[in-house]
Design a protein around this motif. Structure first.
Motif, PDB file in Angstrom:
ATOM      1  N   GLU A   1       0.847  -1.191   0.000  1.00  0.00           N
ATOM      2  CA  GLU A   1       0.000   0.000   0.000  1.00  0.00           C
ATOM      3  C   GLU A   1       0.885   1.244   0.000  1.00  0.00           C
ATOM      4  O   GLU A   1       1.912   1.277   0.673  1.00  0.00           O
TER       5      GLU A   1
ATOM      6  N   GLY B   1      -0.498   4.507   0.586  1.00  0.00           N
ATOM      7  CA  GLY B   1      -1.381   5.585   1.060  1.00  0.00           C
ATOM      8  C   GLY B   1      -2.302   6.086  -0.032  1.00  0.00           C
ATOM      9  O   GLY B   1      -2.897   5.294  -0.764  1.00  0.00           O
ATOM     10  N   SER B   2      -2.376   7.420  -0.170  1.00  0.00           N
ATOM     11  CA  SER B   2      -3.309   8.021  -1.139  1.00  0.00           C
ATOM     12  C   SER B   2      -2.911   7.750  -2.574  1.00  0.00           C
ATOM     13  O   SER B   2      -3.674   8.013  -3.497  1.00  0.00           O
ATOM     14  N   LYS B   3      -1.705   7.260  -2.789  1.00  0.00           N
ATOM     15  CA  LYS B   3      -1.267   6.984  -4.168  1.00  0.00           C
ATOM     16  C   LYS B   3      -1.798   5.639  -4.658  1.00  0.00           C
ATOM     17  O   LYS B   3      -1.605   5.280  -5.802  1.00  0.00           O
ATOM     18  N   GLY B   4      -2.415   4.890  -3.778  1.00  0.00           N
ATOM     19  CA  GLY B   4      -2.887   3.554  -4.157  1.00  0.00           C
ATOM     20  C   GLY B   4      -1.856   2.530  -3.722  1.00  0.00           C
ATOM     21  O   GLY B   4      -1.344   2.578  -2.613  1.00  0.00           O
TER      22      GLY B   4
ATOM     23  N   GLU C   1      -9.252   4.155 -12.020  1.00  0.00           N
ATOM     24  CA  GLU C   1      -8.731   5.277 -11.248  1.00  0.00           C
ATOM     25  C   GLU C   1      -7.328   5.696 -11.671  1.00  0.00           C
ATOM     26  O   GLU C   1      -7.016   6.862 -11.818  1.00  0.00           O
ATOM     27  N   HIS C   2      -6.472   4.700 -11.820  1.00  0.00           N
ATOM     28  CA  HIS C   2      -5.078   5.017 -12.125  1.00  0.00           C
ATOM     29  C   HIS C   2      -4.785   4.788 -13.589  1.00  0.00           C
ATOM     30  O   HIS C   2      -5.531   4.107 -14.283  1.00  0.00           O
TER      31      HIS C   2
ATOM     32  N   ASN D   1       5.047   4.079  -8.662  1.00  0.00           N
ATOM     33  CA  ASN D   1       4.477   5.421  -8.518  1.00  0.00           C
ATOM     34  C   ASN D   1       5.462   6.494  -8.945  1.00  0.00           C
ATOM     35  O   ASN D   1       6.648   6.235  -9.131  1.00  0.00           O
TER      36      ASN D   1
ATOM     37  N   LEU E   1       1.935  13.334  -4.667  1.00  0.00           N
ATOM     38  CA  LEU E   1       1.930  13.077  -3.233  1.00  0.00           C
ATOM     39  C   LEU E   1       3.186  12.317  -2.807  1.00  0.00           C
ATOM     40  O   LEU E   1       3.169  11.542  -1.872  1.00  0.00           O
TER      41      LEU E   1
ATOM     42  N   LYS F   1     -11.192   9.521 -12.537  1.00  0.00           N
ATOM     43  CA  LYS F   1     -11.651   9.436 -11.141  1.00  0.00           C
ATOM     44  C   LYS F   1     -12.644   8.295 -11.075  1.00  0.00           C
ATOM     45  O   LYS F   1     -13.528   8.170 -11.911  1.00  0.00           O
TER      46      LYS F   1
ATOM     47  N   LYS G   1     -17.769   6.623  -6.930  1.00  0.00           N
ATOM     48  CA  LYS G   1     -17.763   5.888  -5.661  1.00  0.00           C
ATOM     49  C   LYS G   1     -18.353   4.487  -5.785  1.00  0.00           C
ATOM     50  O   LYS G   1     -17.812   3.524  -5.272  1.00  0.00           O
TER      51      LYS G   1
ATOM     52  N   LYS H   1     -15.979   1.871  -7.216  1.00  0.00           N
ATOM     53  CA  LYS H   1     -14.696   1.608  -6.575  1.00  0.00           C
ATOM     54  C   LYS H   1     -14.521   0.146  -6.195  1.00  0.00           C
ATOM     55  O   LYS H   1     -13.486  -0.448  -6.418  1.00  0.00           O
TER      56      LYS H   1
END
Ligand SMILES: C[S@@+](CC[C@H](N)C(=O)[O-])C[C@H]1O[C@@H](n2cnc3c(N)ncnc32)[C@H](O)[C@@H]1O
Length: 358
Positions: free
Chosen positions: A108, A110-113, A154-155, A179, A234, A299, A302, A305
């Motif tokens: 993991e 974090g916010s980067k996936g 998303e990515h 990343n 990030l 994006k 929701k 996801k």
């Protein structure tokens, strides 16, 4: 939205050579050491423009070459993989690396996936992994971008590779989890993979410097896109520019100047600091230069996801099974988790809140 990734040329002490075939998107430079200069003419070959051709490289027959891991090997010199029947100690066999011998794992970020992490200490210029995906044309890439936007991916996993784009969204390997960082420790280098079919030609990620066990493995995306569309970075590095966008040379200079002003260094002082008594640079830069990628911005809605997450997990299990040639996905998953847990729990690894991906 289209982003073109450009690799900023790094300072090279040695002579570099441009691949003319790549000028459509960028200039791809390969550095050659003084020793390899004799072979520099070999770099004039393009990265196999005919994408339908299977690439087969001859075994290295150079007696000076020990393990095909430097420019004494003609294949290494041409940035191509050696065939399976090469020397016993041949280390230029990246696509055939056993999963257990790979020096990275997925965790993991974090916010980067998710992200890639070093499982062991890695030395500068070591080849870490080869990035695979479907080799598609630029036109097809644009179509897929729209498709993926619609699907809510998303990515972005579209990596520009010369005239083509390597799409690892649905068919790819762990390379897709690298990343972006403003202080990246990997370069992406084009490398011909021996005897692969056109869909799985690779790009190799090499270590841009020495990397410690547990460090995140990153590349610099340098998205070349509409400057008004800021892709927030990030990476958290001290020199983070706050964006994954390509930065214009002039603003880059300004940023550097500001940094140095803060640190109280003048340009003269910096020159002295970065030079030895003989005026030579103290630290050697990597012998490789990176290539670039296309990336699309999306994006995930929701409600989508969960679906995407499931898809990704299934994909990982499937690809891992393929790698280990196992029939049982569950077994592959357990094995992999075990491997990662061991890597994380062993001493000297300190990755905050890393959860094993698979
Ligand atoms: C090739 S993927 C990398 C793997 C991705 N993190 C994942 O979980 O699948 C590229 C995407 O990761 C995210 N990403 C990578 N580096 C980032 C960074 N420094 N800051 C923010 N997002 C990043 C962006 O969403 C980008 O489109």
């Amino acid at each position: 939205m289209v982003f073109i990734l450009h690799r900023e040329p790094t300072q090279q002490e040695v002579i570099s050579y441009s691949y003319l075939h790549f000028t459509t998107f960028f200039t791809f430079k390969v550095a050659a050491t003084a020793k390899a200069m004799k072979q520099v003419h070999k770099f004039t070959e393009s990265y196999d423009d005919d994408k339908t051709k299977l690439h087969k490289s001859p075994a290295c027959k150079n007696d000076e070459c020990v393990d095909c891991s430097d420019d004494t090997c003609p294949n290494f010199c041409k940035r191509q993989e050696c065939p399976p029947e090469c020397k016993k100690d041949c280390k230029n066999q990246l696509s055939r690396a056993k999963p257990k011998s790979v020096p990275f794992f997925i965790g993991e970020a974090g916010s980067k996936g998710r992200g890639l992490y070093a499982k062991t200490n890695i030395s500068r210029d070591d080849r870490i992994l080869y990035f695979t995906g479907e080799v598609i044309s630029k036109e097809e890439c644009l179509k897929r971008m729209e498709k993926y936007e619609g699907e809510g991916v998303e990515h972005s996993y579209l990596f520009e590779c010369g005239k083509f784009v390597c799409d690892s969204t649905k068919h790819g390997n762990a390379g897709k989890f690298a990343n972006n960082s403003c202080n990246a420790n990997m370069h992406a280098v084009q490398w011909k993979i021996h005897n692969t079919n056109r869909s799985y030609r690779g790009v190799v990620f090499t270590a841009a410097r020495d990397i410690k066990k547990g460090e995140e493995l990153t590349i610099r995306y340098n998205f070349d896109c509409d400057p008004s569309v800021k892709r927030v970075c990030l990476c958290g590095e001290l020199n983070c520019t706050g964006t994954m966008n390509k930065i214009a040379q002039s603003s880059k200079r300004n940023i550097k100047e500001e940094d140095h002003k803060k640190n109280g260094t003048t340009s003269k002082k910096r020159r002295v600091e970065s030079s030895g008594a003989s005026g030579k640079k103290k630290e050697k830069t990597s012998t490789f230069q990176s290539i670039g990628a296309y990336v699309h911005s999306t994006k995930v809605p929701k409600n989508e996801k969960k679906k995407y997450k499931n898809y990704l997990t299934n994909f990982l299990i499937r690809s891992q099974c393929k790698l280990e040639e196992l029939g049982n996905p569950r077994e592959a998953l357990i094995r992999r988790e075990d491997l990662h847990q061991k890597a994380i729990s062993s001493e000297a690894v300190n990755i905050p809140s890393v959860r094993v991906a698979y």
